[in-house]
Design a protein around this motif. Structure first.
Motif, PDB file in Angstrom:
ATOM      1  N   SER A   1       8.997  -0.825 -13.253  1.00  0.00           N
ATOM      2  CA  SER A   1       8.155  -1.121 -14.416  1.00  0.00           C
ATOM      3  C   SER A   1       7.126  -0.024 -14.639  1.00  0.00           C
ATOM      4  O   SER A   1       6.890   0.409 -15.781  1.00  0.00           O
ATOM      5  CB  SER A   1       7.465  -2.473 -14.213  1.00  0.00           C
ATOM      6  N   TYR A   2       6.503   0.423 -13.564  1.00  0.00           N
ATOM      7  CA  TYR A   2       5.479   1.471 -13.674  1.00  0.00           C
ATOM      8  C   TYR A   2       6.077   2.765 -14.236  1.00  0.00           C
ATOM      9  O   TYR A   2       5.445   3.453 -15.051  1.00  0.00           O
ATOM     10  CB  TYR A   2       4.857   1.725 -12.300  1.00  0.00           C
TER      11      TYR A   2
ATOM     12  N   VAL B   1       0.833  -1.205   0.000  1.00  0.00           N
ATOM     13  CA  VAL B   1       0.000   0.000   0.000  1.00  0.00           C
ATOM     14  C   VAL B   1       0.870   1.259   0.000  1.00  0.00           C
ATOM     15  O   VAL B   1       0.617   2.205  -0.750  1.00  0.00           O
ATOM     16  CB  VAL B   1      -0.953  -0.008   1.209  1.00  0.00           C
ATOM     17  N   THR B   2       1.904   1.270   0.832  1.00  0.00           N
ATOM     18  CA  THR B   2       2.751   2.463   0.956  1.00  0.00           C
ATOM     19  C   THR B   2       3.672   2.650  -0.243  1.00  0.00           C
ATOM     20  O   THR B   2       3.779   3.752  -0.794  1.00  0.00           O
ATOM     21  CB  THR B   2       3.587   2.380   2.242  1.00  0.00           C
ATOM     22  N   ASN B   3       4.338   1.582  -0.643  1.00  0.00           N
ATOM     23  CA  ASN B   3       5.402   1.694  -1.646  1.00  0.00           C
ATOM     24  C   ASN B   3       4.903   1.674  -3.083  1.00  0.00           C
ATOM     25  O   ASN B   3       5.573   2.203  -3.971  1.00  0.00           O
ATOM     26  CB  ASN B   3       6.399   0.544  -1.489  1.00  0.00           C
ATOM     27  N   LEU B   4       3.753   1.051  -3.323  1.00  0.00           N
ATOM     28  CA  LEU B   4       3.271   0.911  -4.696  1.00  0.00           C
ATOM     29  C   LEU B   4       1.943   1.625  -4.927  1.00  0.00           C
ATOM     30  O   LEU B   4       1.853   2.506  -5.788  1.00  0.00           O
ATOM     31  CB  LEU B   4       3.141  -0.571  -5.054  1.00  0.00           C
ATOM     32  N   LEU B   5       0.928   1.279  -4.145  1.00  0.00           N
ATOM     33  CA  LEU B   5      -0.359   1.941  -4.344  1.00  0.00           C
ATOM     34  C   LEU B   5      -0.280   3.428  -4.011  1.00  0.00           C
ATOM     35  O   LEU B   5      -0.936   4.254  -4.669  1.00  0.00           O
ATOM     36  CB  LEU B   5      -1.441   1.269  -3.499  1.00  0.00           C
ATOM     37  N   GLY B   6       0.504   3.783  -3.010  1.00  0.00           N
ATOM     38  CA  GLY B   6       0.639   5.195  -2.655  1.00  0.00           C
ATOM     39  C   GLY B   6       1.126   6.050  -3.822  1.00  0.00           C
ATOM     40  O   GLY B   6       0.468   7.034  -4.196  1.00  0.00           O
TER      41      GLY B   6
ATOM     42  N   VAL C   1       9.276  12.040 -10.430  1.00  0.00           N
ATOM     43  CA  VAL C   1      10.502  11.364 -10.027  1.00  0.00           C
ATOM     44  C   VAL C   1      10.109  10.244  -9.072  1.00  0.00           C
ATOM     45  O   VAL C   1       9.600  10.498  -7.976  1.00  0.00           O
ATOM     46  CB  VAL C   1      11.482  12.335  -9.337  1.00  0.00           C
ATOM     47  N   ASN C   2      10.317   9.009  -9.488  1.00  0.00           N
ATOM     48  CA  ASN C   2       9.990   7.848  -8.661  1.00  0.00           C
ATOM     49  C   ASN C   2      11.260   7.244  -8.084  1.00  0.00           C
ATOM     50  O   ASN C   2      12.202   6.955  -8.822  1.00  0.00           O
ATOM     51  CB  ASN C   2       9.255   6.790  -9.485  1.00  0.00           C
ATOM     52  N   VAL C   3      11.265   7.035  -6.774  1.00  0.00           N
ATOM     53  CA  VAL C   3      12.419   6.434  -6.112  1.00  0.00           C
ATOM     54  C   VAL C   3      12.186   4.930  -6.001  1.00  0.00           C
ATOM     55  O   VAL C   3      11.271   4.476  -5.312  1.00  0.00           O
ATOM     56  CB  VAL C   3      12.650   7.050  -4.720  1.00  0.00           C
TER      57      VAL C   3
ATOM     58  N   ILE D   1       1.110   5.320  -7.010  1.00  0.00           N
ATOM     59  CA  ILE D   1       0.135   5.252  -8.099  1.00  0.00           C
ATOM     60  C   ILE D   1      -1.033   6.193  -7.826  1.00  0.00           C
ATOM     61  O   ILE D   1      -1.467   6.962  -8.698  1.00  0.00           O
ATOM     62  CB  ILE D   1      -0.356   3.806  -8.301  1.00  0.00           C
ATOM     63  N   ARG D   2      -1.540   6.150  -6.605  1.00  0.00           N
ATOM     64  CA  ARG D   2      -2.688   6.996  -6.254  1.00  0.00           C
ATOM     65  C   ARG D   2      -2.326   8.475  -6.253  1.00  0.00           C
ATOM     66  O   ARG D   2      -3.112   9.311  -6.741  1.00  0.00           O
ATOM     67  CB  ARG D   2      -3.221   6.594  -4.874  1.00  0.00           C
TER      68      ARG D   2
END
Length: 247
Positions: free
Chosen positions: A160-161, A108-113, A134-136, A115-116
């Motif tokens: 990938s995203y 939820v924190t690292n991926l959905l966060g 900028v994605n870390v 994205i949302r």
């Protein structure tokens, strides 16, 4: 991404990589908003820096993300850079049935966060000049650390995203991926003094040298992160995985 004159949101800006990036971008002449759950640590980041501003939100809560995005863009309409940095890392034993709360929170924190939050801000960003996301991610996106299976998986997903975002947003929003190696921060207990990890100041110097050029490229790697980033291409994946598995 230009080096100065931006309005930059940095999530997870209350400590570690996020805090130091925020301060360095501020020093270059950018307005920076640091955001996260803890007002106290965010205020520490902003203290003494006229154009660093602290805002609280919960990256794991979709409703709070929507609330935050609305308030953020109203208060800072020039916002043109989103830095998805907030993340958590948990050690896991997957060899027996277990409580999945840590794994689920990590996703939820690292991926959905990210994205949302990207979704909540994308219409605003596409309307801005010089916009960037900028994605870390992590070197562990390329070779996982088995003891942090879910963390490594979320960072592979962020990699990938980022590629997909870059393809779809070409000509509208620049998409940059920062790929940290093992850095001395408090991401895990005791990590800030762990031997063999890259000192935080050294890492930030190496990253900011690329951003200060105004042309950081699609991926911001440093020498230490290339060991994992290039493991498969250099035929070292198996031995590198085994090395990480022994840690």
């Amino acid at each position: 991404m230009k080096a100065s004159g931006n309005t930059i949101l940095v999530t997870g800006g209350g400590s570690g990589i996020g805090r130091e990036l925020a301060r360095r971008w501020h020093a270059l002449g950018n307005t920076v908003i640091v955001a996260g759950r803890s007002a106290d640590t965010l205020d520490e980041t902003a203290d003494g820096h006229e154009n660093i501003h602290a805002m609280t939100f919960d990256v794991s809560d979709p409703q709070d993300i929507a609330r935050f995005a609305k308030e953020l863009t109203a208060r800072f309409p020039a916002l043109n850079v989103l830095v998805n940095n907030a993340g958590i890392m948990r050690f896991e034993d997957v060899t027996a049935k277990r409580d999945l709360a840590d794994a689920e929170a990590t996703i939820v924190t690292n991926l959905l966060g990210p994205i949302r939050l990207t979704d909540a801000l994308i219409d605003h960003l596409t309307a801005q000049e010089g916009a960037a996301i900028v994605n870390v991610s992590s070197g562990l996106a390329f070779v996982p650390l088995p003891r942090t299976a879910t963390y490594s998986a979320t960072k592979a997903a962020i990699h990938s995203y980022s590629i997909s975002l870059r393809a779809q947003l070409e000509g509208k929003v620049e998409v940059i991926e920062i790929v940290p190696p093992a850095v001395q921060t408090e991401l895990t207990p005791g990590q800030s003094t762990r031997e063999g990890y890259l000192p935080l100041d050294t890492y930030i110097d190496q990253v900011m040298a690329q951003f200060e050029s105004g042309e950081p490229g699609d991926e911001v790697n440093v020498p230490n992160s290339l060991y994992l980033r290039n493991a498969e291409a250099e035929g070292r994946f198996g031995e590198t995985l085994a090395m990480l598995g022994s840690l």
